[in-house]
Scaffold this active site. Structure first.
Site, PDB file in Angstrom:
ATOM      1  N   GLU A  38      34.632  31.367  29.262  1.00  0.00           N
ATOM      2  CA  GLU A  38      33.935  32.652  29.279  1.00  0.00           C
ATOM      3  C   GLU A  38      34.976  33.765  29.175  1.00  0.00           C
ATOM      4  OE1 GLU A  38      31.315  33.066  32.613  1.00  0.00           O
ATOM      5  OE2 GLU A  38      30.027  31.402  31.991  1.00  0.00           O
ATOM      6  N   TRP A  83      34.855  36.789  28.849  1.00  0.00           N
ATOM      7  CA  TRP A  83      34.449  38.074  29.408  1.00  0.00           C
ATOM      8  C   TRP A  83      34.410  38.086  30.947  1.00  0.00           C
ATOM      9  CZ3 TRP A  83      31.219  34.634  26.892  1.00  0.00           C
ATOM     10  CH2 TRP A  83      30.295  33.972  27.702  1.00  0.00           C
ATOM     11  N   HIS A  84      34.471  36.910  31.582  1.00  0.00           N
ATOM     12  CA  HIS A  84      34.280  36.808  33.028  1.00  0.00           C
ATOM     13  C   HIS A  84      35.629  36.921  33.748  1.00  0.00           C
ATOM     14  CE1 HIS A  84      32.074  35.259  36.687  1.00  0.00           C
ATOM     15  NE2 HIS A  84      33.337  35.007  37.025  1.00  0.00           N
ATOM     16  N   HIS A 103      29.604  36.162  41.313  1.00  0.00           N
ATOM     17  CA  HIS A 103      29.056  37.515  41.230  1.00  0.00           C
ATOM     18  C   HIS A 103      28.498  37.972  42.576  1.00  0.00           C
ATOM     19  CE1 HIS A 103      29.427  38.488  36.946  1.00  0.00           C
ATOM     20  NE2 HIS A 103      29.216  37.190  36.707  1.00  0.00           N
ATOM     21  N   GLN A 131      20.387  36.113  41.300  1.00  0.00           N
ATOM     22  CA  GLN A 131      20.972  34.902  40.729  1.00  0.00           C
ATOM     23  C   GLN A 131      19.912  33.815  40.548  1.00  0.00           C
ATOM     24  OE1 GLN A 131      24.008  34.973  39.577  1.00  0.00           O
ATOM     25  NE2 GLN A 131      23.886  32.892  38.738  1.00  0.00           N
ATOM     26  N   SER A 169      27.471  31.482  43.035  1.00  0.00           N
ATOM     27  CA  SER A 169      27.949  32.418  42.014  1.00  0.00           C
ATOM     28  C   SER A 169      29.010  33.366  42.552  1.00  0.00           C
ATOM     29  CB  SER A 169      26.780  33.244  41.470  1.00  0.00           C
ATOM     30  OG  SER A 169      27.256  34.250  40.597  1.00  0.00           O
TER      31      SER A 169
END
Length: 303
Positions: free
Chosen positions: A266, A268-269, A209, A181, A207
């Site tokens: 976003e 796609w997230h 992720h 990240q 994040s």
């Protein structure tokens, strides 16, 4: 027998018959007299005054006893008592959703909320303990991993999309370590500056992720990437936005929620939160974790 004797016998028989007839007549007159006297007594013509109540009762009883019994009337059929109809009652309401069932702070919780005001605990060192590789039949061009529960659900969602809309989804970007990240954020700073980078990329330690619960998803047919809003207009992007909750996924950064989440739209997230929470948010029409849990909006970093 001589004629004289025969005549004598006839005379005797004749007298006997007259005597019997006379006796019978006297008996009939006696009975009739008795009846007349009884009537006169009952009606008060003789014997002084009105008949006593006891006399009337006796007479009535005698009359009743001499009267043939009346035919027995059939007893009425009893009306059945109606069975009360049970009142319809509303089924008990399902228990309210428990918003405290999981931690919002522990990075191992599937409900953990990470945003610009809520960094990952011990972010520089945190690594999920249950990271797994994705199944070989799921396009994963960069070889990203995910936490086991999220990976299993992601596989189900990919198969459902292929069955329902005939589109193969792609696992574009999953778990990123703290060090990865650092590089990703620096790339956007170099391209867009700090302010621009902060709208589209999380700083290290902030994040989703890094939790292993987020995945950037694309498809194999549209040619869209994670730059711009192209994916929002694809069959895959629209199917995911409408159906992700069925598998425990939410669109984490919706359109028009930048002031709440701190990030631009976003499409796609997607973030795994589990089926119960995703279903409750869908039913309530609440799009963001911040709004659902009553957390402060996080449009920017604290410092």
């Amino acid at each position: 027998m001589s004629r004289a004797r025969e005549r004598e016998q006839r005379r005797r028989l004749y007298r006997r018959r007259r005597i019997v007839a006379a006796l019978a007549a006297v008996g009939s007159l006696g009975v009739l007299a008795g009846i007349v006297v009884t009537v006169l007594l009952v009606t008060g013509v003789i014997g002084g005054g009105a008949p006593a109540a006891s006399d009337l009762a006796s007479s009535a009883t005698a009359s009743a006893s001499s009267t043939p019994e009346a035919s027995t009337m059939p007893e009425p059929t009893p009306t059945p008592t109606p069975t009360p109809t049970p009142e319809l009652t509303e089924p008990p309401a399902p228990p309210a959703f428990d918003r405290t069932a999981q931690s919002l702070d522990d990075p191992l919780s599937t409900w953990v909320v990470v945003n610009k005001l809520r960094p990952i605990q011990d972010g520089a060192d945190f690594v999920p303990p249950d990271l797994v590789d994705l199944p070989a039949d799921m396009p994963n061009p960069n070889g990203y991993q995910m936490r086991a529960e999220a990976a299993a659900s992601l596989e189900q969602m990919f198969h459902a999309a292929l069955d329902e809309i005939g589109v193969q989804l792609v696992a574009q970007s999953g778990y990123r370590s703290y060090s990865v990240q650092v590089r990703a954020y620096q790339y956007y700073v170099d391209q867009l500056g700090v302010a621009g980078a902060d709208l589209t990329s999380a700083r290290p330690g902030f994040s989703e992720h890094q939790t292993g619960l987020a995945m950037d998803i694309l498809d194999t047919v549209s040619g869209c990437s994670t730059d711009g809003l192209c994916f929002a207009n694809t069959a895959a992007g629209q199917w995911l936005a409408q159906n992700g909750w069925r598998f425990g996924w939410i669109l984490r950064y919706p359109a028009d929620k930048t002031q709440v989440t701190g990030y631009e739209y976003e499409p796609w997230h997607f973030r795994y939160v589990g089926v119960p929470l995703a279903t409750e948010m869908h039913a309530a029409g609440v799009e963001t974790l911040e709004e659902f849990f009553g957390l402060p909006a996080a449009p920017g970093y604290a410092g």
